[in-house]
Design a protein around this motif. Structure first.
Motif, mmCIF file in Angstrom:
data_model
loop_
_atom_site.group_PDB
_atom_site.id
_atom_site.type_symbol
_atom_site.label_atom_id
_atom_site.label_comp_id
_atom_site.label_asym_id
_atom_site.label_seq_id
_atom_site.Cartn_x
_atom_site.Cartn_y
_atom_site.Cartn_z
ATOM 1 N N LYS A 26 0.796 -1.052 -0.069
ATOM 2 C CA LYS A 26 0.121 0.004 0.003
ATOM 3 C C LYS A 26 0.790 1.033 0.050
ATOM 4 O O LYS A 26 0.503 2.307 -0.636
ATOM 5 N N LEU A 29 2.664 1.725 -3.308
ATOM 6 C CA LEU A 29 1.760 2.260 -4.332
ATOM 7 C C LEU A 29 1.617 3.702 -3.966
ATOM 8 O O LEU A 29 1.425 4.431 -5.089
ATOM 9 N N ALA A 30 1.142 4.078 -2.889
ATOM 10 C CA ALA A 30 1.030 5.411 -2.582
ATOM 11 C C ALA A 30 2.085 6.466 -3.222
ATOM 12 O O ALA A 30 2.020 7.317 -3.727
ATOM 13 N N TYR A 33 2.379 6.589 -6.808
ATOM 14 C CA TYR A 33 1.347 7.346 -7.487
ATOM 15 C C TYR A 33 1.667 8.778 -7.141
ATOM 16 O O TYR A 33 1.173 9.699 -7.965
ATOM 17 N N ILE A 171 -6.254 2.962 -2.530
ATOM 18 C CA ILE A 171 -4.809 2.390 -2.386
ATOM 19 C C ILE A 171 -4.862 1.400 -1.434
ATOM 20 O O ILE A 171 -4.404 0.196 -1.477
#
Ligand SMILES: N[C@@H](CCC(=O)N[C@@H](CS)C(=O)NCC(=O)O)C(=O)O
Length: 213
Positions: A26, A29-30, A33, A171
């Protein structure tokens, strides 16, 4: 997303993780992005890395992820870290109700979703100590299928979980939903989840679980 620089741009961020942790994914990913570079300190649960005194200073609860913030403090719990990273960006809307809805999905993930997906994946796929048709694994999937059905119904006619743009709620729900098959799940009946997963994968900065050079 957005042209305003991230409030943490240029500041050092370090993640304590394990190679295949969905909760740590997570955070990666954050950062992907949001365009934030992040260093990784990768631990091995099987080797007992989380049981050491050194790790207790990172997170006394002995879990990953934990984020070393630019303030020099270790912050535990994936949802708290997402909140920390999302503040001041469109990934955590400032609107009171939208923000509360994001919080609601973060709680949903921890209480109704995460364990039901993470446990069978851990035991069937990663540790290989359970079989997909074991009663305990079926029981996890019964719980998880209810969570998936709620998500799918919510996503019908929507692009993302809250509002019209992706947030940290998306997310938070992405990793374990996307890896459901590793726990013996068949989510093929959930077309709205499928389309949402595809949208998340297509967003700029998407980071795969395992990055290949
Ligand atoms: N509520 C925590 C859960 C974290 C968690 O379950 N981490 C797993 C890896 S995905 C872990 O560290 N497991 C080791 C253990 O509990 O012994 C969060 O959302 O960050």
């Amino acid at each position: 997303m957005g042209r305003t620089p991230h409030p943490l741009a240029g500041k050092p961020l370090e993640l304590a993780d394990t190679l295949r942790s969905g909760n740590a994914w997570k955070i990666r990913l954050a950062c992907g992005y949001m365009g934030l570079p992040i260093a990784r300190r990768t631990f091995d649960i099987v080797q007992g890395d989380l049981e050491t005194e050194a790790f207790a200073r990172i997170n006394p609860w002995r879990q990953v992820p934990a984020l070393l913030t630019p303030e020099g403090e270790w912050l535990a719990e994936s949802q708290a870290i997402l909140w920390y990273l999302g503040q001041g960006t469109p990934w955590l809307p400032a609107d009171r109700l939208a923000q509360a809805r994001v919080s609601s999905w973060l709680s949903f993930e921890q209480t109704q979703h995460m364990h039901a997906f993470a446990q069978p994946r851990l035991l069937i796929h990663l540790r290989r100590t359970a079989r997909a048709d074991d009663p305990a694994m079926r029981a996890w999937r019964e719980t998880g299928m209810k969570a998936a059905a709620w998500m799918d119904a919510h996503l019908a006619g929507r692009t993302y979980l809250v509002g019209t743009a992706p947030t940290i709620a998306d997310i938070a729900l992405f990793p374990y939903t996307s890896m459901a098959a590793e726990g013996g799940y068949d989510l093929s009946g959930f077309a709205h989840i499928d389309a949402w997963l595809a949208r998340m994968r297509a967003l700029p900065g998407f980071t795969p679980l395992i990055e290949t050079a």
